[in-house]
Design an enzyme around this catalytic site. Structure first.
Site, PDB file in Angstrom:
ATOM      1  CB  THR A  62      35.212  40.019  46.093  1.00 40.29           C
ATOM      2  OG1 THR A  62      34.678  39.208  45.161  1.00 40.29           O
ATOM      3  CG2 THR A  62      34.228  40.686  47.205  1.00 40.29           C
ATOM      4  CB  ALA A  63      36.646  38.616  40.697  1.00 37.28           C
TER       5      ALA A  63
ATOM      6  CG  ASN B  66      33.963  35.871  39.108  1.00 39.28           C
ATOM      7  OD1 ASN B  66      33.055  36.428  39.813  1.00 39.28           O
ATOM      8  ND2 ASN B  66      34.922  35.602  38.882  1.00 39.28           N
TER       9      ASN B  66
ATOM     10  CG  ASP C 185      37.614  31.916  42.705  1.00 36.78           C
ATOM     11  OD1 ASP C 185      36.718  30.895  43.943  1.00 36.78           O
ATOM     12  OD2 ASP C 185      37.658  32.882  43.216  1.00 36.78           O
ATOM     13  N   GLY C 186      38.291  29.185  39.824  1.00 37.09           N
ATOM     14  CA  GLY C 186      38.041  29.119  37.487  1.00 37.09           C
ATOM     15  C   GLY C 186      37.225  28.215  38.154  1.00 37.09           C
TER      16      GLY C 186
END
Lengths: 386, 386, 386, 386
Positions: free
Chosen positions: B265-266, B224, B147-148
């Site tokens: 969802t983070a 995010n 994800d990063g």
């Protein structure tokens, strides 16, 4: 409070005058809507500037424009067995008769019977196809009462519901932005096309039989939430939740709720769901007492179709509920299907929705009360004083 | 796993062949994108049928149509210091060179340096205005990593970001629908215009000074969440949250998060927020350890503007964070302002979004694991087998 | 699974042998416990060292010491209509008859009828005062089945319940630490006084009439939870909760639960309550779908007395439930009163309670499943392999 | 407020009189506690009847009985830089000097310096082993300020702390049951042995190095909570939680809190923990923003030993915090160990603990505020009027 007393005084005068004017009227047949022409639907268009919510396609407030001579029939719906609502109904009908004689006042049959002497000009619908007749003639609806009265309106129409202006009898609410004491200016705004409408998304509920066929007679529009709940059944119910035919999860517990943004502050909130602004186009799925640590509420797109099925091997049965009313038992394999209704409720609302909503969640839900220092609530000084 | 080994084998062969073909290449100046023509933006149109989410205006998946000869430059971004990502980058670049020689492979400068010998045909951007140059020439982006790496892409472009196809190095995720082992068919679909795009809403972050003026240099796109958090400061921070200039609430606690559906969802989920489907046009406001029993998460319309202000009399300071990175300290009276970015990330996605999302929340979040009987998870038999 | 098959094989042999030994036995009158002597209560003393929970007064495990010749009567209780439980009952009774002939096997009347041919030596209680007779003669209880079977034992005795050794039919649980496949060593440990007992606190439930008087006939011991719930009543119930005669709160909602630590992983957990270790001397008060954002679960001292009253002006009625069974309707003004029972259930348990509990909350409740990386669960390698 | 003004007036008179009596006093050396005799510990025994919590071993309030001539030294601790606390300290010291001349007033060195002229009879401790000296002579402690002042007392003594009577400066709280305006009757009750004590369990905190050895110098008594938190570190920390050497869970997130019942209404509550009555002998384990949907708070027996270890392979570091203060960084493999302290804080409390606690959670935490009808809060009529 002040408003209700004022309404009472107005009614007192009105009823007195009416009684003198209309002797013997109870002998006549009830005045009905049969001879009213069909309504001319108003134009409802986005009020780009007013909403305060930018330039988005989906989330807007709307302006109401009547055509021709404006509205010609108003349905007034009131809370039963409530003296304040009775007083308000009399006051509003009488005022309308004087200020806007071209607008017919329509009442539900039982209410019409109650007010036949006091409001001889009021009409009702002939027995038979009431829903069709309301849909044919009513230009807008006034509600007098609490949330229950508001929810009741949904059941009086087929699918499409005309614009609603809801009045509270003292306690404002999410669904009740106006105090009945202010009925005159608020009704003027509606009738003269100056009102702002908030579209409140509804859901469409239907039951599917265990063989997969749709029970057409079961269809209902949902204002707050549809839900499957074990209700009276002692065993936990196993419910499978499908998103557009894909299995999302199977839950053992007391039930599952699918709520509109409007319903997000009703039962869904008690079950742990988030507070959803009415302009968010979404539905909430929230579990009721699930046997799981990890069933977090879900926000699904309003275009989704959700099915909740009593698992074919569930030990427990369940019942379906729409807006708090039971719609019947569900046996193993039966399911309810929920999708967006094409017919939102168009509700007359305060012009500044953002400010009103902020006030509501603070004053009605006691949102985010800080520890220890209740007196520093930022809203203490902001609640409008009447 | 299998995919990565396969990629490794492909790379092994490629690198061997390339080495023989290109002696002495490290002496040349780096190959840059200067001579590439500007990109021709593709048409991105709703795929009405494919999304499975009905006929709604707001919540759709999109189809991608290239113009002219199709895409001519791909930016490949990889996780640093990761042997698997290195192997995958080599394999993909080499395969592209063979299969689509008209497409230039572009790498970030450091990566370009690392692969200069192995991939002599790869280009990089000349030092200076990298973001402008990427925006000028890149037709689509491939990411290799977690994800990063995906979040990093956002920082490489000015505002608009070309379509992204994200590959995982083994563990699929919400942002990572494709395994790198499948890169060939997936890239073919993108290049040949057969891919489905999911628009992931971003937010626009900016800081306002205590005098109310906007710090233009602070603007960032948010994938995010943006958040205000006491971070290192020992005292609880008092933060006021405004919705379109109306005070919504004042919270004492560790912080407040404003998240996109993607970010739901983070960190927002850890803080107690709901799980939001990416097609819901909304932002989540969730508190972090508030000194209140009643700060429930809020869902606001995506068209809202939210301001989080360190209260002028807050005992504690705070810092602002965007997508997990600190953006600087906030003193009393300073605030951050969050609204919808006009530039969503267009992400290549699985065609059946509903099925994929259902699978993700079950397999990645361990959503609604029932008590006692882990073996009856309905997903055991449904996880696709490779 | 392996255990059940083994038990089945043992039973097969036993039943065969018994049948040959006992022709004509079904003609005799049932063998009862009338001629058994009263039980000699064992000594139950803290096992200071074994519990692993230090030197605290309140929270210990206990050792069991029989007096005289040891236990002389065991009551075996089984799940109805379950072939595995039937097989296990036969196997255990037969084995006990051979290994410990001085111990009488006692069965509930219906079970005794079912097994009269196969287990001619088994006794039952004469009709009339079954609860008194069980209390008079039974030294310890074996349960075969799930949590329901375990909960059923509570109802067979007056107040005091002898030590219980619960066997699962395959799925271990909080209340079911032993697999029936291991019945021989586990029963030896109990009979020979080598077992460790875990005291499971119970609550005492009683109903108070609207005039404040106690309904003596309503008294019940509670293993999991007592609860007041609107059940079938459509209106929300208003319930006032009193702590030692002081009003604690008044709640509008679906209901309120008062749970033991044992019950903290049952309905209370579904309603949002914490997971309470069985050695914590406390009761949980948890709301069910309250109309409030701020009703957080409460932990009260086990010495508290809690009263839940249907508010005299509640719009809705409610019903009382104990361990999932309805105990009758509650009208406005009526209440239920909950305090600690002086008679905990003494349950034979694993010696290492801390390790067993840690395993249980992970494997049974799916506690703290991390996102994304289910394969790194620390318990994957730690679940004991049989 | 009224109380503080009254205290101010008393101080005004006292200071005036003292000033006339003591010219030139600032030239003398500070009066210390060196010549005071060691304290005679009081007897602290359960007050069986008064607590209102039955006859339980673990959860009682206690009565205080002095021996010999009663207490001879009181330590008064005050909030720094607070005019109201200054006024109260002067008033109390002066009143004690008149009413109980046999009791020495002891102040912390800095406070003693501030009040040397106004309170020439006050003593302080000689520099060097302050904690030993306080422990040697102080019979009871008065605190003037908020929760922070109360928590500070813990740090002034070695392990055992004498009884504390905490006064608030206006806002009552869980730890602050008495308003300073009532100091005379409350202090009389303490000095004359008529006070009720509530034991507030503390925890014992220590750090273990990565090699498993205990860092003796790190030991601290914990009044509210010990916690491990990523604090300034950007990466999520992986923390393993052990219960009596058994792995309970491994959590990725912002941190984990272990709280006392007293601390259950502080940071643990913000993190989602339950509200624990101070007589429950238990510790709360609550996660801070875990990357999990299923980390529900745990209630462990007070006799448990909990270890929180920064996982040897954690990407992020963390810091340890006790009662809100940082105790130092924790590297991979290091851990903190938490068990019950043998030295609870004995706090003078209201006699009716149940009523007081019910009032506190309602008025301080805004517990269970019902929707819509804030005016029907049952506590509106019950808050004691002064």
């Amino acid at each position: 409070m002040r408003g209700l007393l004022a309404a009472g005084r107005i009614l007192g005068r009105s009823v007195g005058r009416l009684r003198r004017l209309s002797p013997g009227q109870t002998l006549r047949r009830p005045l009905t809507t049969c001879d009213l022409p069909p309504r001319t639907p108003p134009t409802i268009a986005r009020r780009a500037g007013a909403a305060g919510f930018g330039d988005d396609e989906a989330d807007h407030q709307y302006a109401l424009t009547w055509h021709g001579a404006g509205p010609r029939a108003v349905l007034i719906v009131k809370k039963p067995d409530d003296a304040q609502a009775d007083a308000a109904l009399g006051a509003i009908a009488t005022w309308l008769r004087g200020a806007y004689p071209q607008i017919s006042v329509v009442l539900e049959p039982a209410v019409h019977g109650q007010f036949r002497a006091a409001l001889p000009f009021a009409r009702t619908v002939a027995p038979g196809a009431e829903r069709d007749e309301y849909s044919r003639v009513v230009d807008f609806v006034v509600t007098l009462g609490g949330d229950g009265t508001f929810l009741h309106v949904s059941s009086l129409f087929r699918a499409h519901v005309p614009p609603i202006i809801p009045f509270s009898m003292g306690t404002l609410g999410f669904l009740l932005p106006f105090d009945v004491a202010d009925f005159q200016p608020q009704l003027r705004r509606v009738i003269e096309g100056a009102a702002t409408l908030l579209p409140r998304m509804r859901l469409l509920y239907a039951k599917r039989r265990a063989d997969g066929s749709l029970d057409d007679a079961s269809r209902l529009d949902v204002t707050n939430e549809a839900c499957i709940h074990r209700g009276t059944y002692p065993h936990l119910t196993t419910v499978s939740c499908f998103l557009n035919d894909h299995l999302l999860t199977t839950s053992v517990g007391d039930g599952i709720i699918v709520a509109t943004p409007t319903g997000s502050t009703a039962y869904s909130l008690s079950a742990g769901g988030p507070i959803v602004h009415p302009l968010v186009s979404s539905m909430v799925v929230a579990p009721v007492c699930p046997r799981s640590l990890s069933f977090r509420p879900l926000m699904l797109p309003s275009s989704a179709t959700v099915r909740l099925q009593v698992h074919p091997e569930s030990r427990g049965r369940a019942a379906a509920y729409v807006d708090g009313r039971e719609c019947g038992e569900l046996r193993q394999g039966e399911c309810i299907e929920i999708s967006r209704s094409p017919h939102p409720l168009m509700c007359v609302n305060r012009d500044d929705l953002a400010a009103g909503w902020a006030l509501d969640i603070n004053s009605l839900l006691q949102f985010n009360r800080s520890f220890s220092y209740p007196h520093v609530s930022p809203f203490v000084d902001r609640v409008p004083q009447k």
